[in-house]
Design a protein around this motif. Structure first.
Motif, PDB file in Angstrom:
ATOM      1  N   GLY A 145      -4.272   5.684   0.048  1.00  0.00           N
ATOM      2  CA  GLY A 145      -3.173   6.297  -0.460  1.00  0.00           C
ATOM      3  C   GLY A 145      -3.681   8.432  -0.048  1.00  0.00           C
ATOM      4  O   GLY A 145      -4.340   8.492  -1.157  1.00  0.00           O
ATOM      5  N   ASN A 204      -1.279  10.305  -2.114  1.00  0.00           N
ATOM      6  CA  ASN A 204      -1.006  10.772  -3.555  1.00  0.00           C
ATOM      7  C   ASN A 204      -2.421   9.427  -4.746  1.00  0.00           C
ATOM      8  O   ASN A 204      -1.716   9.944  -5.927  1.00  0.00           O
ATOM      9  N   SER A 205      -2.791   8.601  -4.246  1.00  0.00           N
ATOM     10  CA  SER A 205      -3.616   7.691  -5.162  1.00  0.00           C
ATOM     11  C   SER A 205      -5.098   8.489  -5.403  1.00  0.00           C
ATOM     12  O   SER A 205      -4.987   9.201  -6.463  1.00  0.00           O
ATOM     13  N   TYR A 235      -6.028   2.596  -3.059  1.00  0.00           N
ATOM     14  CA  TYR A 235      -6.202   3.436  -3.547  1.00  0.00           C
ATOM     15  C   TYR A 235      -7.043   4.914  -2.472  1.00  0.00           C
ATOM     16  O   TYR A 235      -7.034   5.355  -2.938  1.00  0.00           O
ATOM     17  N   GLU A 282       0.613  -1.040  -0.232  1.00  0.00           N
ATOM     18  CA  GLU A 282       0.349  -0.455   0.113  1.00  0.00           C
ATOM     19  C   GLU A 282       1.307   1.684   0.513  1.00  0.00           C
ATOM     20  O   GLU A 282       0.530   2.548  -0.589  1.00  0.00           O
ATOM     21  N   ASP A 338       1.947   4.025  -2.923  1.00  0.00           N
ATOM     22  CA  ASP A 338       1.228   5.747  -3.019  1.00  0.00           C
ATOM     23  C   ASP A 338       2.306   6.645  -3.742  1.00  0.00           C
ATOM     24  O   ASP A 338       2.026   7.075  -4.473  1.00  0.00           O
TER      25      ASP A 338
END
Length: 243
Positions: free
Chosen positions: A128, A130-131, A126, A73, A77
């Protein structure tokens, strides 16, 4: 009825404090995991191997992450942070902006081929920042362009799914080429010879292989991506005009 608890994720896990010599941070773990994945591939990522590379026991890693899935994870990200998004979003530039994000996402995925495997198999990648930053930018682009929420969501999902699927195929091909030890163009030309022969009973397929016989493989991949992306954006343009 009791309140529902959150799903356990790297983003909801409380950070425990632990004195270590030398000090080990989550950032160090993520950076080393990415280095391992880029150099050795997904199959070689394990808590024990990562701990060895960090000169720390695997138990030290559990202070920061619960398991390998949470490491993935975090690394996914961080890689999503490499995707370029527009600094300013305007309705008139919606198509160019989506094109730029799609191209940057493709480049990022091909720079880290293991990403395509993780994205097709992990469930909580999805969440994080940045995501979400990337998704927020794409949703903002389509909303500013005039798409209502639901059609805009479908447009962004379709675009992301296309880029991921396309990059997955490219990454697999490039990995096969690397294992062959041949330059890409030589590998491609040999593939065309084999493909043309096997496709002879299938005239529509055979015709297309013949048309690709003399193309440059590297630039051909870029051109194919651009043309296929245009097909999707043409469809979105028609949908936007009929809203």
């Amino acid at each position: 009825m009791t309140a529902k608890s959150q799903l356990e994720s790297a983003w909801t896990r409380p950070q425990r404090q632990r004195r270590e010599t030398p000090a080990l941070s989550q950032e160090q773990i993520v950076d080393e995991a990415i280095a391992l994945l880029d150099s050795e591939g997904l199959d070689n990522l394990s808590m024990r191997r990562l701990g060895t590379r960090l000169n720390a026991g695997a138990t030290s890693l559990y202070t920061h992450v619960a398991n390998k899935e949470q490491i993935l994870e975090l690394v996914v990200d961080q890689i999503f942070g490499e995707v370029r998004i527009p600094e300013r979003i305007e309705a008139a530039n919606w198509r160019r902006d989506l094109t730029d994000v799609a191209r940057s996402l493709r480049e990022t995925l091909l720079a880290h081929p293991w990403m395509t495997v993780v994205l097709s198999s992990a469930g909580l990648i999805y969440l994080g920042p940045n995501s979400m930053r990337m998704s927020e930018a794409m949703l903002t682009i389509v909303e500013v362009a005039g798409f209502p929420d639901e059609p805009g969501d479908r447009a962004v999902n379709a675009l992301f799914s296309y880029v991921l699927g396309s990059a997955t195929g490219e990454a697999a091909m490039l990995t096969t080429i690397a294992r062959s030890g041949m330059p890409e163009q030589e590998w491609f030309e040999r593939l065309m010879v084999t493909s043309e022969e096997l496709a002879r009973p299938f005239p529509h397929i055979h015709k297309r292989y013949l048309a690709q016989r003399n193309i440059d493989s590297s630039s051909g991949r870029v051109d194919a991506f651009a043309q296929e992306l245009d097909v999707i954006l043409d469809g979105l343009e028609l949908r936007r005009q009929n809203l």
